[in-house]
Scaffold this motif. Structure first.
Motif, PDB file in Angstrom:
ATOM      1  N   ALA A  80       0.825  -1.217   0.000  1.00 41.25           N
ATOM      2  CA  ALA A  80       0.000   0.000   0.000  1.00 41.25           C
ATOM      3  C   ALA A  80       0.847   1.249   0.000  1.00 41.25           C
ATOM      4  O   ALA A  80       0.382   2.325  -0.356  1.00 41.25           O
ATOM      5  CB  ALA A  80      -0.910  -0.002   1.233  1.00 41.25           C
ATOM      6  N   ASN A  81       2.133   1.176   0.452  1.00 40.33           N
ATOM      7  CA  ASN A  81       3.044   2.335   0.512  1.00 40.33           C
ATOM      8  C   ASN A  81       2.428   3.504   1.326  1.00 40.33           C
ATOM      9  O   ASN A  81       2.469   4.680   0.928  1.00 40.33           O
ATOM     10  CB  ASN A  81       3.427   2.816  -0.893  1.00 40.33           C
ATOM     11  CG  ASN A  81       4.204   1.739  -1.661  1.00 40.33           C
ATOM     12  OD1 ASN A  81       4.959   0.960  -1.056  1.00 40.33           O
ATOM     13  ND2 ASN A  81       4.003   1.658  -2.966  1.00 40.33           N
ATOM     14  N   GLU A  82       1.859   3.236   2.495  1.00 39.00           N
ATOM     15  CA  GLU A  82       1.173   4.209   3.367  1.00 39.00           C
ATOM     16  C   GLU A  82       2.078   4.508   4.572  1.00 39.00           C
ATOM     17  O   GLU A  82       2.616   3.580   5.197  1.00 39.00           O
ATOM     18  CB  GLU A  82      -0.150   3.617   3.856  1.00 39.00           C
ATOM     19  CG  GLU A  82      -0.907   4.485   4.822  1.00 39.00           C
ATOM     20  CD  GLU A  82      -1.783   5.514   4.136  1.00 39.00           C
ATOM     21  OE1 GLU A  82      -1.874   5.500   2.904  1.00 39.00           O
ATOM     22  OE2 GLU A  82      -2.365   6.365   4.846  1.00 39.00           O
ATOM     23  N   VAL A  83       2.257   5.871   4.909  1.00 45.35           N
ATOM     24  CA  VAL A  83       3.069   6.262   6.068  1.00 45.35           C
ATOM     25  C   VAL A  83       2.245   7.190   6.973  1.00 45.35           C
ATOM     26  O   VAL A  83       1.285   7.832   6.531  1.00 45.35           O
ATOM     27  CB  VAL A  83       4.376   6.974   5.653  1.00 45.35           C
ATOM     28  CG1 VAL A  83       5.273   6.036   4.871  1.00 45.35           C
ATOM     29  CG2 VAL A  83       4.081   8.244   4.851  1.00 45.35           C
ATOM     30  N   ALA A  84       2.618   7.234   8.219  1.00 44.08           N
ATOM     31  CA  ALA A  84       1.976   8.161   9.189  1.00 44.08           C
ATOM     32  C   ALA A  84       3.066   8.988   9.866  1.00 44.08           C
ATOM     33  O   ALA A  84       4.101   8.444  10.279  1.00 44.08           O
ATOM     34  CB  ALA A  84       1.171   7.376  10.220  1.00 44.08           C
ATOM     35  N   LEU A  85       2.860  10.275   9.962  1.00 42.07           N
ATOM     36  CA  LEU A  85       3.833  11.187  10.599  1.00 42.07           C
ATOM     37  C   LEU A  85       3.126  11.958  11.731  1.00 42.07           C
ATOM     38  O   LEU A  85       2.011  12.464  11.549  1.00 42.07           O
ATOM     39  CB  LEU A  85       4.411  12.191   9.593  1.00 42.07           C
ATOM     40  CG  LEU A  85       5.291  11.558   8.492  1.00 42.07           C
ATOM     41  CD1 LEU A  85       4.481  11.422   7.206  1.00 42.07           C
ATOM     42  CD2 LEU A  85       6.517  12.430   8.252  1.00 42.07           C
ATOM     43  N   VAL A  86       3.792  12.022  12.869  1.00 40.52           N
ATOM     44  CA  VAL A  86       3.242  12.746  14.032  1.00 40.52           C
ATOM     45  C   VAL A  86       4.108  13.996  14.284  1.00 40.52           C
ATOM     46  O   VAL A  86       5.327  13.883  14.493  1.00 40.52           O
ATOM     47  CB  VAL A  86       3.224  11.843  15.280  1.00 40.52           C
ATOM     48  CG1 VAL A  86       2.690  12.636  16.478  1.00 40.52           C
ATOM     49  CG2 VAL A  86       2.382  10.598  15.025  1.00 40.52           C
ATOM     50  N   LEU A  87       3.456  15.207  14.245  1.00 40.61           N
ATOM     51  CA  LEU A  87       4.167  16.487  14.485  1.00 40.61           C
ATOM     52  C   LEU A  87       3.951  16.925  15.940  1.00 40.61           C
ATOM     53  O   LEU A  87       2.813  17.052  16.391  1.00 40.61           O
ATOM     54  CB  LEU A  87       3.645  17.595  13.542  1.00 40.61           C
ATOM     55  CG  LEU A  87       3.899  17.376  12.045  1.00 40.61           C
ATOM     56  CD1 LEU A  87       3.352  18.569  11.251  1.00 40.61           C
ATOM     57  CD2 LEU A  87       5.381  17.212  11.759  1.00 40.61           C
ATOM     58  N   ASN A  88       5.046  17.078  16.624  1.00 45.38           N
ATOM     59  CA  ASN A  88       4.984  17.605  17.995  1.00 45.38           C
ATOM     60  C   ASN A  88       5.230  19.123  17.987  1.00 45.38           C
ATOM     61  O   ASN A  88       6.119  19.622  17.269  1.00 45.38           O
ATOM     62  CB  ASN A  88       6.019  16.908  18.883  1.00 45.38           C
ATOM     63  CG  ASN A  88       5.705  15.433  19.084  1.00 45.38           C
ATOM     64  OD1 ASN A  88       4.576  15.078  19.441  1.00 45.38           O
ATOM     65  ND2 ASN A  88       6.684  14.560  18.820  1.00 45.38           N
ATOM     66  N   VAL A  89       4.437  19.833  18.785  1.00 42.78           N
ATOM     67  CA  VAL A  89       4.553  21.305  18.785  1.00 42.78           C
ATOM     68  C   VAL A  89       5.905  21.732  19.361  1.00 42.78           C
ATOM     69  O   VAL A  89       6.508  21.024  20.171  1.00 42.78           O
ATOM     70  CB  VAL A  89       3.417  21.948  19.616  1.00 42.78           C
ATOM     71  CG1 VAL A  89       2.083  21.674  19.007  1.00 42.78           C
ATOM     72  CG2 VAL A  89       3.486  21.532  21.063  1.00 42.78           C
ATOM     73  N   ILE A  90       6.355  22.875  18.893  1.00 41.95           N
ATOM     74  CA  ILE A  90       7.526  23.529  19.502  1.00 41.95           C
ATOM     75  C   ILE A  90       6.990  24.429  20.608  1.00 41.95           C
ATOM     76  O   ILE A  90       6.321  25.444  20.356  1.00 41.95           O
ATOM     77  CB  ILE A  90       8.296  24.374  18.468  1.00 41.95           C
ATOM     78  CG1 ILE A  90       8.772  23.496  17.313  1.00 41.95           C
ATOM     79  CG2 ILE A  90       9.471  25.088  19.132  1.00 41.95           C
ATOM     80  CD1 ILE A  90       9.414  24.279  16.177  1.00 41.95           C
ATOM     81  N   GLU A  91       7.202  24.105  21.847  1.00 39.97           N
ATOM     82  CA  GLU A  91       6.598  24.841  22.951  1.00 39.97           C
ATOM     83  C   GLU A  91       7.358  26.149  23.199  1.00 39.97           C
ATOM     84  O   GLU A  91       8.539  26.142  23.526  1.00 39.97           O
ATOM     85  CB  GLU A  91       6.593  23.973  24.211  1.00 39.97           C
ATOM     86  CG  GLU A  91       5.681  22.775  24.096  1.00 39.97           C
ATOM     87  CD  GLU A  91       5.584  22.019  25.408  1.00 39.97           C
ATOM     88  OE1 GLU A  91       6.261  22.433  26.371  1.00 39.97           O
ATOM     89  OE2 GLU A  91       4.831  21.047  25.460  1.00 39.97           O
ATOM     90  N   VAL A  92       6.650  27.288  23.015  1.00 39.41           N
ATOM     91  CA  VAL A  92       7.219  28.618  23.301  1.00 39.41           C
ATOM     92  C   VAL A  92       6.570  29.224  24.528  1.00 39.41           C
ATOM     93  O   VAL A  92       6.992  30.258  25.021  1.00 39.41           O
ATOM     94  CB  VAL A  92       7.040  29.569  22.090  1.00 39.41           C
ATOM     95  CG1 VAL A  92       7.842  29.075  20.916  1.00 39.41           C
ATOM     96  CG2 VAL A  92       5.561  29.703  21.721  1.00 39.41           C
ATOM     97  N   CYS A  93       5.505  28.628  24.987  1.00 35.98           N
ATOM     98  CA  CYS A  93       4.824  29.138  26.170  1.00 35.98           C
ATOM     99  C   CYS A  93       4.016  27.995  26.756  1.00 35.98           C
ATOM    100  O   CYS A  93       3.903  26.918  26.165  1.00 35.98           O
ATOM    101  CB  CYS A  93       3.917  30.316  25.825  1.00 35.98           C
ATOM    102  SG  CYS A  93       2.671  29.976  24.552  1.00 35.98           S
TER     103      CYS A  93
END
Length: 688
Positions: A80-93
């Motif tokens: 299927a050639n399927e990927v999942a990516l998880v973005l973590n926030v850059i915490e500034v506050c």
């Protein structure tokens, strides 16, 4: 053939979510090696085409505010050639964290739930400031400036106060503000006032900003500058007690308010102290000041001087000048010049004169120039001789007086003739004695009239006459153009011009009124004297009370008395409706003149001079004296014509004096003159 047509590329798909498994839209997804760069949709999904079966790829997702996320994949022809990516926030506050922002309007921002940024600013409320991440109220601190001190906030406090410059600031509610009072030059701190009053005279005050606050401090000027300057041709020092001024070098110092400062001027050798100027005065070397403000003092020193005087003598005229300047004689015949100075005097004879020589004061000889050393006060004479003409002054009249001249020579008195050089302008001055009056110049001074001074230019032998008359026999001038002048100035020479010439002489504040018994204007009213409709003048002044009085007037008559009574009243203060006294002077129809005193409503004494009043156009000067001890005297044109020895009776009248008539009860003035009165004078006492 089927093998040759098999595909060599495939598609990589996937989904981008955040740490909470929520889709991330608009994330940028790319591969290495590069195929395509695509964006995720609202569901977080993406699709990359053109990937090779034979190549491994790193798939990377990124978005602002998030950390990068990557996965590796080798595409498969069957997978299927399927990927999942998880973005973590850059915490500034921290989520829900607040921070203040400035920019003129106090506001704050709130951190979003992901902690990767702040939302739009929210304004603080009216009257609030942003303090420690929150909006809070503020109050105003107002500090009053002073000329002699400064109030400042402690170092590092923001906002700061430095008053005199910045005197108003806003502070958060509850802020503690520490203020310090700092004295300036000549100033003294004497204590806090207003909201710092409780701090008294301590130099620091801490104020809590729980309301608008006002702070002031009493600074007073406790010292004032005294400035000394030196001037003049000499040199010297000025010192002070208490110390501070030594001028010389230190010419300005501060002294406390109300202090007593003594300044002393000390001249250097070869100089002398002349005087103080500005806030000190006088010639004493010591000046005492009481310090109540700025003081400026100037001390003048000079080189010692001696007086050099030049006298011109002889029959000629000329001029003397000096170098250095000072003598110009001519005009300035004396000068103070520096001690031991070498003074050169130069003589310049006038036309028609010759210089005959020097004498006295260290100058001798006949040279036009003399040089002397001024080591003491000196007097030098310069003699000029030349052609002269005599000026002779003659005094005329029955009065006493003197005539003097400028330049000197005439003092007549004793010296009535003097010689003057050609073209000399001589000013003669007449001065009458106490009981006389100057009545005019004659001869070369005739044009000067009754002016007390006359200037003549001597070009030949010159004669001048000056006339002085005694007051009692003073011939009051008479002119038909002016009838009559009334004067009430006592023994004061008359000076009043009327018609085309001088009418006599009058000084002071007398009242004057014109009268002619024959003229229609007698029906007019005047003040301060009045003209009665029947033709007499009310002088507005009562006769002098006993024991003595003098009456004078100038008069002519056209004929018998107007009312046919045989007598015309010249002057009277008798009111026949009152049983008192008075004086009356009458002209009889036969030309005689009579003076009467009244007492208790009846005649007390009479003196009559026969034929005294002449016919027109002759003007006659009539004078009468009345004295309870010496009697009555009648004079005509300066000559005594009748006397009546005293003692005589006389009481004062309650009426004012009337000229050319008298009061006779309700019937008005009576015995009016058929003629004219020109001048009238009423004097207390009897002249010498």
């Amino acid at each position: 053939d089927d093998v040759q047509d098999a595909p060599t590329t495939t598609v990589i798909t996937g989904r981008v979510v955040d740490a909470d498994n929520q889709p991330v839209a608009d994330a940028q997804v790319s591969t290495v090696p590069t195929t395509q760069t695509v964006s995720t949709g609202v569901d977080g999904r993406f699709r990359i085409e053109g990937a090779s079966f034979t190549q491994s790829y790193t798939v990377t997702a990124e978005k602002g505010g998030f950390q990068l996320a990557s996965v590796n994949i080798t595409p498969s022809a069957t997978g299927a050639n399927e990927v999942a990516l998880v973005l973590n926030v850059i915490e500034v506050c921290t989520a829900d964290e607040r921070r203040c922002v400035g920019g003129g309007v106090e506001a704050f921002e709130v951190c979003n739930a992901q902690g990767n940024g702040y939302g739009d600013p929210v304004s603080c409320g009216t009257g609030q400031v942003c303090q420690e991440g929150r909006c809070t109220g503020e109050f105003i601190l107002t500090v009053t400036p002073s000329s002699f001190g400064v109030i400042r906030t402690e170092a590092g406090l923001s906002p700061a106060i430095n008053c005199g410059e910045t005197c108003v600031q806003s502070y958060p509610v509850g802020a503690q503000v520490r203020l310090t009072a700092i004295e300036l030059a000549r100033g003294r701190f004497e204590g806090w006032t207003d909201d710092c009053a409780a701090a008294g005279t301590a130099t620091e005050c801490v104020i809590t900003m729980d309301a608008d606050r006002t702070v002031s401090a009493d600074f007073v000027q406790f010292a004032f500058p005294v400035s000394v300057s030196r001037a003049g041709t000499g040199d010297g020092r000025v010192t002070s007690t208490p110390a501070g001024i030594d001028c010389g070098s230190s010419c300005t110092a501060d002294f406390e308010r109300n202090a007593t400062v003594e300044l002393v001027a000390v001249p250097e050798t070869g100089s002398e102290f002349e005087r103080w100027e500005q806030d000190c005065s006088g010639t004493a070397p010591t000046c005492t000041l009481t310090i109540d403000g700025d003081q400026n003092v100037r001390a003048l020193f000079r080189e010692p001087t001696f007086t050099l005087t030049v006298n011109r003598v002889g029959t000629g005229t000329g001029r003397i000048t000096s170098s250095p300047a000072g003598i110009d004689c001519g005009t300035e015949c004396s000068a103070d010049l520096p001690q031991n100075s070498q003074v050169t005097l130069t003589a310049e004879p006038a036309n028609g004169s010759t210089f005959e020589g020097w004498s006295g004061g260290g100058c001798t000889g006949t040279l036009l120039v003399c040089t002397l050393s001024l080591d003491s006060t000196r007097t030098v004479q310069a003699r000029f001789d030349g052609i002269t003409f005599p000026l002779a002054v003659t005094k005329e009249g029955g009065g006493a007086g003197t005539v003097t001249s400028d330049p000197p020579g005439i003092d007549c008195g004793n010296t009535c003739t003097a010689d003057f050089g050609p073209d000399t302008e001589v000013t003669l001055t007449a001065a009458a004695d106490a009981n006389a009056g100057f009545t005019g110049w004659g001869d070369a001074c005739a044009a000067a009239g009754m002016n007390l001074q006359c200037t003549v230019t001597i070009t030949a032998e010159t004669a001048v006459s000056a006339t002085f008359e005694p007051f009692f026999f003073f011939p009051l001038a008479a002119t038909p153009e002016c009838v009559a002048l009334l004067s009430f100035d006592g023994l004061t020479p008359l000076a009043h011009r009327c018609g085309s010439g001088p009418d006599g002489s009058v000084q002071g504040t007398g009242a004057y009124q014109q009268v002619d018994s024959r003229s229609s204007f007698l029906d007019q009213a005047y003040a301060p004297v009045g003209v009665d409709p029947a033709g007499a003048i009310d002088s507005g002044r009562s006769m002098p009370a006993p024991p003595a009085a003098t009456i004078e007037l100038t008069v002519f008559r056209d004929g018998a008395a107007l009312d046919g009574s045989g007598e015309a009243v010249l002057v009277s203060d008798i009111d026949r409706s009152l049983p008192d006294g008075g004086i009356r002077l009458v002209a009889l129809d036969d030309g005689a003149v009579a003076i009467q005193t009244w007492q208790g409503g009846a005649v007390a004494a009479t003196a009559t001079a026969a034929g005294a009043l002449m016919e027109p156009p002759q003007w006659t000067h009539i004078a009468a004296t009345v004295s309870t001890t010496d009697g009555l005297t009648l004079s005509v044109d300066g000559q005594v014509v009748q006397t009546l020895p005293g003692p005589i009776g006389w009481t004062a009248s309650s009426s004012t004096a009337w000229v050319s008539g008298e009061r006779d009860g309700a019937s008005g003035p009576r015995h009016r003159l058929n003629g004219a009165v020109d001048e009238f004078r009423l004097t207390p006492g009897v002249p010498d």
